[in-house]
Design an enzyme around this catalytic site. Structure first.
Site, short mmCIF file in Angstrom:
data_model
loop_
_atom_site.label_atom_id
_atom_site.label_comp_id
_atom_site.label_asym_id
_atom_site.label_seq_id
_atom_site.Cartn_x
_atom_site.Cartn_y
_atom_site.Cartn_z
N GLY A 239 -59.67 32.91 50.10
CA GLY A 239 -59.68 33.18 48.66
C GLY A 239 -58.76 34.33 48.31
O GLY A 239 -57.95 34.77 49.14
N ASN A 240 -58.85 34.80 47.10
CA ASN A 240 -58.05 35.97 46.69
C ASN A 240 -58.86 36.82 45.72
O ASN A 240 -59.97 36.46 45.34
CB ASN A 240 -56.71 35.52 46.09
CG ASN A 240 -56.91 34.66 44.86
OD1 ASN A 240 -57.36 35.15 43.83
ND2 ASN A 240 -56.60 33.37 44.97
N ARG A 241 -58.28 37.93 45.32
CA ARG A 241 -59.04 38.93 44.56
C ARG A 241 -59.04 38.71 43.05
O ARG A 241 -59.50 39.56 42.31
CB ARG A 241 -58.46 40.32 44.82
CG ARG A 241 -58.64 40.81 46.22
CD ARG A 241 -58.12 42.23 46.33
NE ARG A 241 -57.96 42.63 47.71
CZ ARG A 241 -58.96 43.06 48.47
NH1 ARG A 241 -60.18 43.15 47.97
NH2 ARG A 241 -58.73 43.41 49.72
N SER A 242 -58.49 37.62 42.57
CA SER A 242 -58.40 37.45 41.12
C SER A 242 -59.80 37.36 40.49
O SER A 242 -60.64 36.59 40.95
CB SER A 242 -57.61 36.19 40.79
OG SER A 242 -57.59 36.03 39.40
N ALA A 306 -54.79 32.59 40.02
CA ALA A 306 -54.12 32.85 41.29
C ALA A 306 -54.41 31.65 42.19
O ALA A 306 -55.56 31.45 42.61
CB ALA A 306 -54.65 34.14 41.91
#
Ligand code: CTP
Length: 435
Positions: A239-242, A306
């Site tokens: 995943g990512n931090r968005s 993102a």
């Protein structure tokens, strides 16, 4: 109701922040236009944070959006508090030397002016004459309150209390003045309480229906927000931090301006405001399918999500177990660049906006990487923001550079994510000529 709040350069400017808060608590959409002198007393950031909109001062701050006309024309009520002697003279003369002066000439909404100055100034014949001129033109000029002034002196000249100013505004609009009381105590005025027709505003507007400023009336806006998750196995993902905050702020801003808004939300736990359609997705593949369904009817598509660039080639059906002391290698494949696909398939009447989350590195600065990406992606606009080290992701504020498809600057904005969202939409409307 859409309220334009003009703030001029007096010590009482701070009280206008309380007026703004009362109006916001009643559900009104307030744009603040401070004069340059007033920024000596209360800074622009305060107005932008409290109103959720940019707070421009000069006519030339954002020329393409013709905001001096738009702000004046779209306002349903105009309030100037505090109004200095100099401002009264400027208004009586019909001068348009700054954005507030322009907006006042462009508006047909009821105007309430609340002077505040020393008693001698208030009683000076020139000020008395200017007030008489304004009143003869239908402007409502509130009598200043009597009491302690800036120095040791006292007399008529004080800016009335914020509750009294808001009550006077509601009274001007034909509503019953609410009893002055604690902050947040004014929301009881509603369409039912007020059977009388209102001047220049609908009953629901007085009740604070958050009516739009309308430059996106009838426009279909599709926004992707959040960050995709690419499954590794049933319990793990890449995943990512968005956080989805900027995308959701864009949705709120577009709805405020009259758009019909759909949000494709990738793993966002935040709620969305009323009247916004929401489609939840998890992975890049689900986002791709949702876009395929939703883009046809969209006039404006904003890719704020993102999207993972890589995903596991194979998703394990069962939880991957730790085996011995060995490491684990997961083979990844690239996901399709959805923004590029949107740009390739876009109709001439559609506007596509991309986002670029950048960190500067040895090969270039944030702006350089952004300009290269703008040219590579070909979106009509690319919103570049610096991320990492507490910037961008998860924060309630943002600072962005807006570039066109050739990498040239089309705008820039900083402040709350809602204020940034409005600046991005300003760039969209001035580009597409939808305003
Ligand atoms: N984007 C997309 N599909 C992808 C990756 C990104 O549509 N598979 C979109 C994002 O929604 C965003 C824009 O492309 O609007 C830029 O995303 P970003 O991650 O900054 O760019 P990348 O193309 O992934 O470039 P890089 O990671 O190499 O900087």
């Amino acid at each position: 109701m859409r309220v334009l709040l003009g703030v001029t350069g007096g010590i009482a400017a701070y009280k206008a922040a309380l007026v703004l808060r009362l109006l916001k608590e009643d559900g009104h959409d307030v744009h603040v236009v401070p004069t340059a002198a007033s920024l000596n007393f209360v800074g622009r950031a305060t107005w932008e944070a409290l109103s959720g909109h940019p707070a421009p001062t000069e006519t030339f701050d954002n020329v393409p959006s013709v905001q001096h006309v738009r702000l004046g024309q779209r306002a349903e009520a105009v309030l100037v508090a505090p109004a200095t002697a100099d401002f009264l003279s400027q208004m009586a003369a019909g001068r348009a030397s700054d954005l507030l002066g322009n907006a006042l000439l462009a508006t047909e909404a009821p105007i309430l002016v609340c002077p505040a100055m020393h008693t001698e100034m208030w009683q000076d014949p020139s000020v008395v004459a200017n007030v008489a001129t304004l009143r003869s033109r239908g402007v409502t000029v509130l009598e200043p309150a009597v009491g302690r002034l800036t120095g040791p002196d006292s007399g008529p000249g004080r800016l009335p209390d914020p509750e009294d100013i808001v009550a006077a505004l509601y009274a001007l609009l034909g509503g019953e003045a609410p009893a002055s009381g604690a902050v947040g105590d004014l929301g009881h005025i509603s369409a039912q309480d007020d059977p009388k027709p209102l001047l220049g505003a609908s009953s629901s507007a007085l009740a604070g229906d958050g009516g739009s400023w309308g430059d996106l009336d009838g426009v279909q806006v599709l926004i992707t927000a959040g960050g995709t998750r690419e499954a590794i196995d049933p319990v793990r993902y890449i995943g990512n931090r968005s956080s989805g905050l900027q995308g959701f702020a864009l949705a709120e801003a577009a709805r405020e301006r009259g758009a019909t808004v759909t949000v494709i939300a990738a793993n966002v736990t935040l709620p969305l405001g009323e009247g916004i359609r929401r489609v939840d997705v998890e992975s890049a593949a689900e986002l791709e399918s949702a876009l395929a369904r939703e883009t046809e009817r969209a006039d404006v598509i904003v890719m704020a999500a993102a999207v993972a660039d890589y995903r596991p080639v194979k998703v394990s059906d069962s939880k991957i177990k730790k085996s011995g002391a060995d490491g684990l290698t997961i083979e990844l494949e690239q996901t399709p660049d959805l923004l590029k696909v949107l740009v390739a398939l876009k109709r001439p009447d559609q506007t596509v906006v991309g986002f670029a989350a950048e960190t500067g590195d040895a090969s270039g600065s944030v702006a350089e990487h952004g300009a290269a990406k703008a040219r590579r992606k070909g979106a009509d606009l690319l919103v570049v923001n610096e991320v990492g080290d507490g910037l961008g992701f998860g924060s309630s504020t943002n600072a962005v550079l807006i570039l066109d498809a050739s990498g040239e600057k089309a705008g820039e904005a900083s402040g709350s994510k809602l204020a940034v969202a409005h600046s991005i939409l300003d760039a969209v409307t001035s580009r597409a000529g939808t305003s």
